[in-house]
Design a protein around this motif. Structure first.
Motif, PDB file in Angstrom:
ATOM      1  N   VAL A 257       0.844  -1.185   0.000  1.00 48.64           N
ATOM      2  CA  VAL A 257       0.000   0.000   0.000  1.00 48.64           C
ATOM      3  C   VAL A 257       0.882   1.238   0.000  1.00 48.64           C
ATOM      4  O   VAL A 257       1.844   1.318   0.768  1.00 48.64           O
ATOM      5  CB  VAL A 257      -0.923   0.023   1.243  1.00 48.64           C
ATOM      6  CG1 VAL A 257      -1.853   1.231   1.207  1.00 48.64           C
ATOM      7  CG2 VAL A 257      -1.718  -1.275   1.349  1.00 48.64           C
ATOM      8  N   LEU A 258       0.546   2.187  -0.852  1.00 54.30           N
ATOM      9  CA  LEU A 258       1.296   3.433  -0.938  1.00 54.30           C
ATOM     10  C   LEU A 258       0.386   4.595  -0.571  1.00 54.30           C
ATOM     11  O   LEU A 258      -0.736   4.697  -1.064  1.00 54.30           O
ATOM     12  CB  LEU A 258       1.864   3.628  -2.344  1.00 54.30           C
ATOM     13  CG  LEU A 258       2.678   4.909  -2.550  1.00 54.30           C
ATOM     14  CD1 LEU A 258       3.965   4.614  -3.292  1.00 54.30           C
ATOM     15  CD2 LEU A 258       1.872   5.966  -3.295  1.00 54.30           C
ATOM     16  N   LEU A 259       0.870   5.451   0.331  1.00 61.89           N
ATOM     17  CA  LEU A 259       0.164   6.684   0.691  1.00 61.89           C
ATOM     18  C   LEU A 259       1.094   7.847   0.371  1.00 61.89           C
ATOM     19  O   LEU A 259       2.212   7.914   0.902  1.00 61.89           O
ATOM     20  CB  LEU A 259      -0.201   6.715   2.168  1.00 61.89           C
ATOM     21  CG  LEU A 259      -1.168   5.624   2.626  1.00 61.89           C
ATOM     22  CD1 LEU A 259      -0.419   4.483   3.276  1.00 61.89           C
ATOM     23  CD2 LEU A 259      -2.200   6.195   3.562  1.00 61.89           C
ATOM     24  N   ALA A 260       0.654   8.747  -0.493  1.00 59.24           N
ATOM     25  CA  ALA A 260       1.498   9.851  -0.939  1.00 59.24           C
ATOM     26  C   ALA A 260       0.779  11.165  -0.712  1.00 59.24           C
ATOM     27  O   ALA A 260      -0.343  11.361  -1.175  1.00 59.24           O
ATOM     28  CB  ALA A 260       1.849   9.676  -2.413  1.00 59.24           C
ATOM     29  N   HIS A 261       1.442  12.061   0.010  1.00 57.41           N
ATOM     30  CA  HIS A 261       0.859  13.366   0.320  1.00 57.41           C
ATOM     31  C   HIS A 261       1.535  14.463  -0.505  1.00 57.41           C
ATOM     32  O   HIS A 261       2.740  14.446  -0.709  1.00 57.41           O
ATOM     33  CB  HIS A 261       1.034  13.668   1.814  1.00 57.41           C
ATOM     34  CG  HIS A 261       0.454  14.980   2.242  1.00 57.41           C
ATOM     35  ND1 HIS A 261       1.237  16.053   2.576  1.00 57.41           N
ATOM     36  CD2 HIS A 261      -0.838  15.399   2.366  1.00 57.41           C
ATOM     37  CE1 HIS A 261       0.453  17.072   2.915  1.00 57.41           C
ATOM     38  NE2 HIS A 261      -0.805  16.701   2.787  1.00 57.41           N
ATOM     39  N   SER A 262       0.727  15.381  -0.992  1.00 57.08           N
ATOM     40  CA  SER A 262       1.194  16.607  -1.619  1.00 57.08           C
ATOM     41  C   SER A 262       2.086  16.308  -2.836  1.00 57.08           C
ATOM     42  O   SER A 262       1.668  15.585  -3.738  1.00 57.08           O
ATOM     43  CB  SER A 262       1.905  17.470  -0.571  1.00 57.08           C
ATOM     44  OG  SER A 262       2.137  18.762  -1.051  1.00 57.08           O
ATOM     45  N   ALA A 263       3.299  16.838  -2.851  1.00 58.00           N
ATOM     46  CA  ALA A 263       4.164  16.672  -4.029  1.00 58.00           C
ATOM     47  C   ALA A 263       4.447  15.208  -4.329  1.00 58.00           C
ATOM     48  O   ALA A 263       4.667  14.837  -5.489  1.00 58.00           O
ATOM     49  CB  ALA A 263       5.473  17.436  -3.840  1.00 58.00           C
ATOM     50  N   SER A 264       4.441  14.356  -3.306  1.00 55.73           N
ATOM     51  CA  SER A 264       4.690  12.934  -3.568  1.00 55.73           C
ATOM     52  C   SER A 264       3.518  12.261  -4.268  1.00 55.73           C
ATOM     53  O   SER A 264       3.698  11.235  -4.927  1.00 55.73           O
ATOM     54  CB  SER A 264       5.037  12.190  -2.279  1.00 55.73           C
ATOM     55  OG  SER A 264       6.406  12.371  -1.982  1.00 55.73           O
ATOM     56  N   ALA A 265       2.320  12.816  -4.126  1.00 57.94           N
ATOM     57  CA  ALA A 265       1.195  12.285  -4.898  1.00 57.94           C
ATOM     58  C   ALA A 265       1.438  12.500  -6.386  1.00 57.94           C
ATOM     59  O   ALA A 265       1.176  11.626  -7.215  1.00 57.94           O
ATOM     60  CB  ALA A 265      -0.108  12.958  -4.463  1.00 57.94           C
ATOM     61  N   VAL A 266       1.986  13.664  -6.727  1.00 56.10           N
ATOM     62  CA  VAL A 266       2.313  13.941  -8.126  1.00 56.10           C
ATOM     63  C   VAL A 266       3.541  13.143  -8.549  1.00 56.10           C
ATOM     64  O   VAL A 266       3.634  12.680  -9.689  1.00 56.10           O
ATOM     65  CB  VAL A 266       2.514  15.450  -8.353  1.00 56.10           C
ATOM     66  CG1 VAL A 266       2.784  15.750  -9.809  1.00 56.10           C
ATOM     67  CG2 VAL A 266       1.290  16.226  -7.877  1.00 56.10           C
TER      68      VAL A 266
ATOM     69  N   LEU B  57      -3.291   5.645  -2.068  1.00 54.01           N
ATOM     70  CA  LEU B  57      -4.098   6.793  -1.668  1.00 54.01           C
ATOM     71  C   LEU B  57      -3.291   8.054  -1.944  1.00 54.01           C
ATOM     72  O   LEU B  57      -2.219   8.258  -1.365  1.00 54.01           O
ATOM     73  CB  LEU B  57      -4.489   6.726  -0.193  1.00 54.01           C
ATOM     74  CG  LEU B  57      -5.435   7.832   0.276  1.00 54.01           C
ATOM     75  CD1 LEU B  57      -6.759   7.802  -0.509  1.00 54.01           C
ATOM     76  CD2 LEU B  57      -5.713   7.720   1.769  1.00 54.01           C
ATOM     77  N   LEU B  58      -3.808   8.869  -2.859  1.00 51.09           N
ATOM     78  CA  LEU B  58      -3.206  10.156  -3.169  1.00 51.09           C
ATOM     79  C   LEU B  58      -3.886  11.193  -2.275  1.00 51.09           C
ATOM     80  O   LEU B  58      -5.109  11.341  -2.309  1.00 51.09           O
ATOM     81  CB  LEU B  58      -3.413  10.500  -4.641  1.00 51.09           C
ATOM     82  CG  LEU B  58      -2.898   9.462  -5.649  1.00 51.09           C
ATOM     83  CD1 LEU B  58      -3.256   9.873  -7.068  1.00 51.09           C
ATOM     84  CD2 LEU B  58      -1.395   9.259  -5.493  1.00 51.09           C
ATOM     85  N   VAL B  59      -3.093  11.902  -1.488  1.00 52.67           N
ATOM     86  CA  VAL B  59      -3.625  12.845  -0.513  1.00 52.67           C
ATOM     87  C   VAL B  59      -3.186  14.263  -0.865  1.00 52.67           C
ATOM     88  O   VAL B  59      -1.987  14.561  -0.915  1.00 52.67           O
ATOM     89  CB  VAL B  59      -3.155  12.488   0.914  1.00 52.67           C
ATOM     90  CG1 VAL B  59      -3.777  13.433   1.940  1.00 52.67           C
ATOM     91  CG2 VAL B  59      -3.480  11.041   1.248  1.00 52.67           C
ATOM     92  N   ALA B  60      -4.160  15.120  -1.156  1.00 56.84           N
ATOM     93  CA  ALA B  60      -3.925  16.542  -1.400  1.00 56.84           C
ATOM     94  C   ALA B  60      -2.853  16.823  -2.450  1.00 56.84           C
ATOM     95  O   ALA B  60      -1.903  17.559  -2.199  1.00 56.84           O
ATOM     96  CB  ALA B  60      -3.588  17.245  -0.082  1.00 56.84           C
ATOM     97  N   PRO B  61      -2.986  16.257  -3.650  1.00 58.55           N
ATOM     98  CA  PRO B  61      -1.987  16.566  -4.677  1.00 58.55           C
ATOM     99  C   PRO B  61      -2.117  18.017  -5.146  1.00 58.55           C
ATOM    100  O   PRO B  61      -3.230  18.498  -5.366  1.00 58.55           O
ATOM    101  CB  PRO B  61      -2.330  15.597  -5.806  1.00 58.55           C
ATOM    102  CG  PRO B  61      -3.781  15.282  -5.613  1.00 58.55           C
ATOM    103  CD  PRO B  61      -4.031  15.345  -4.140  1.00 58.55           C
TER     104      PRO B  61
END
Length: 197
Positions: free
Chosen positions: A82-91, A111-115
């Motif tokens: 499972v990958l959870l990426a916030h902000s710039a890491s979502a992009v 889960l992409l969080v607040a890209p």
């Protein structure tokens, strides 16, 4: 997608592997929900990879992609990944998918969080190269998106910018802003629920 409930968790018999990626200007403060989440998942017996990515104030896209590739290889085979990426890491994740980075197809849930949107990224020379690629690819595994309805880093709305073009379930949090400690997102029990669902 449900990120508003909370249940009590016990150690699961099948450990999962979690890769948690932070964003721009983030040094993994203990007040951030990602730090809280990493501690909780580790305490429940899951593998957690929560790296400090290099030079978070002026990140280099190619360096972060190389780090992502390395950390994907750290996840144990055989377990749900499972990958959870916030902000710039979502992009960052979107760049990895668009380029066919090794290890990307092995991720089961994302889960992409607040890209942040391109319109904001290009205003900051330090992260302008993170502006998203053309969204003309299929995402691996089950990908979901969550963002505040008033995120200053994505004024167009994450559903419009990312959710609709990528055809992924999107949850909008009223007043959630950038879903970071400044917006009140330290401990986030509903995020733990999502991880263990």
């Amino acid at each position: 997608m449900t990120l508003t409930t909370h249940t009590t968790h016990t150690t699961h018999t099948t450990p999962r592997g979690f890769l948690i990626l932070h964003g721009w200007q983030n040094r993994r403060p203990k007040t951030h929900w990602q730090h809280w989440l990493a501690d909780r998942l580790t305490g429940l017996g899951h593998q957690v990879v929560y790296p400090q990515l290099p030079d978070p104030d002026a990140p280099d896209l190619e360096t972060w992609l190389a780090e992502l590739s390395r950390h994907l290889r750290e996840l144990r085979p055989g377990a749900e990944r499972v990958l959870l990426a916030h902000s710039a890491s979502a992009v960052l994740w979107l760049h990895a998918v668009a380029r066919g980075l090794p290890g990307v197809p092995d991720i089961d849930r994302v889960l992409l969080v607040a890209p942040p949107s391109a319109s904001v990224l290009v205003q900051h020379p330090e992260i302008a190269r993170f502006a998203p690629p053309a969204l003309d690819f299929a995402l691996p595994g089950r990908t979901e998106l969550i963002a505040g309805d008033d995120d200053p880093y994505c004024p167009e709305g994450a559903g419009t910018v990312y959710g609709d073009p990528l055809n992924i379930p999107t949850r909008t949090v009223r007043g959630g802003a950038h879903l970071d400690p400044d917006a009140g997102y330290g401990p986030w029990p509903a995020m733990l629920d999502w991880c263990l669902s």
